[in-house]
Design a protein around this motif. Structure first.
Motif: not given
Length: 340
Positions: A42-48, A141-147
């Protein structure tokens, strides 16, 4: 007759405990892993979704829900359900059938773009991965990195303003440097300039540009322009592109009194019994790979010639400063020379 067997009952009890432990143990049980995987998807879909809308809104393209499901590699059900949640969290809004970013959604999208471009910069400067691999690896990797991790990566890289393709990298506050140049597709014949940006979206066009072995930082001169093709010379070679492909290349136009040097070419074009001087190393060679070539003697002014030809074609061995150095054609193409 009583068939009760305490030993079997005990085995069944412990077996049940083991099964329950495997299913529900904290963090690593199958139940929690499946739940975590669902949240991750779900997080990946949101960010994509956010990134896709961001890039398209920047070029005035509009997307509806069908466009999003068609462009994302997830099930239609997952995308639609995620979009509903994104509307509830005020990341996107519906204007009729059109899906648009809110201010919060745009800010979130910029942070994903920042993580992606910083990771591409890291791969270019600190690893031996081929440039054709940077984009795909950064997309994961863009989905794995925190701020916090993204800011730390930026600091370690020296807070770069541009990624390896020439795209501006957003700061942690969302500010971006301007790409000051013109599309190759819009320039006239005899224009002299330097490639400062190669757009990596859409991927199909980017792959065409990479297949042509066109480099960031290369000087070019346009020699032909028609409705069906654009021809330019660069580093001793002629390149022919369709206008739609040329549109993904940004050129910094040089002053009219700048002279284009037609004699500068690539080391990969050097023939047996020819000698040359090294002029420069392309900006495409970065980090450890660049330092290695410099250490091996490929510095400005060094004499170079072919020492040995591989019967299979490559690598070729080049004689420089008394040492024979084997290079593949893709490596040699990024060393610029002036033949004697």
């Amino acid at each position: 007759m009583n068939n009760y067997n305490p030993a079997i009952a005990l085995l069944i009890f412990f077996g049940s405990v083991i099964v329950l432990f495997v299913l529900f143990r904290p963090q690593k049980g199958w139940f929690w892993l499946i739940k975590s995987k669902k949240k991750s998807n779900e997080k990946i879909v949101i960010e994509d979704v956010l990134k896709l809308l961001y890039h398209n809104q920047n070029v005035n393209n509009v997307f509806n829900i069908s466009d999003l499901t068609r462009n994302l590699e997830f099930s239609d059900e997952l995308v639609v359900n995620t979009i509903d949640r994104m509307i509830g969290h005020e990341l996107i809004v519906m204007e009729g059938e059109i899906v648009k970013l809110t201010e919060a959604g745009s800010d979130y999208a910029l942070q994903i773009v920042r993580a992606h471009r910083l990771w591409e910069k890291y791969l270019a400067e600190n690893t031996g991965f081929d440039k054709n691999e940077w984009h795909k690896k950064a997309e994961h990797k863009e989905h794995e990195l925190s701020s916090e991790e993204t800011n730390l990566l930026a600091s370690q890289l020296g807070n770069p303003l541009f990624d390896p393709h020439g795209d501006p990298i957003p700061t942690h506050t969302g500010e971006m440097a301007k790409v000051r140049g013109e599309s190759l597709a819009n320039l006239e014949v005899n224009t002299i300039g330097r490639i400062i940006h190669i757009e990596d979206e859409p991927e199909v066009i980017y792959k065409q540009i990479m297949a042509e072995d066109i480099h960031i930082g290369s000087q070019i001169r346009i020699v032909e322009k028609t409705t069906s093709r654009i021809v330019f010379h660069s580093e001793g070679e002629a390149f022919v592109l369709a206008p739609v492909v040329a549109g993904n290349i940004t050129i910094s136009v040089m002053e009219k009194d700048v002279v284009y040097d037609d004699d500068v070419t690539r080391l990969s074009s050097l023939l047996v019994n020819e000698t040359a001087k090294v002029v420069a190393i392309s900006k495409e060679i970065r980090g450890e790979n660049r330092r290695r070539l410099l250490d091996l003697g490929f510095v400005k002014g060094s004499k170079v010639q072919i020492d040995l030809i591989n019967p299979l074609g490559e690598p070729k061995a080049f004689l420089i400063k008394g040492t024979s150095i084997a290079l593949r054609d893709d490596q040699a193409s990024k060393i610029l020379i002036l033949k004697d």
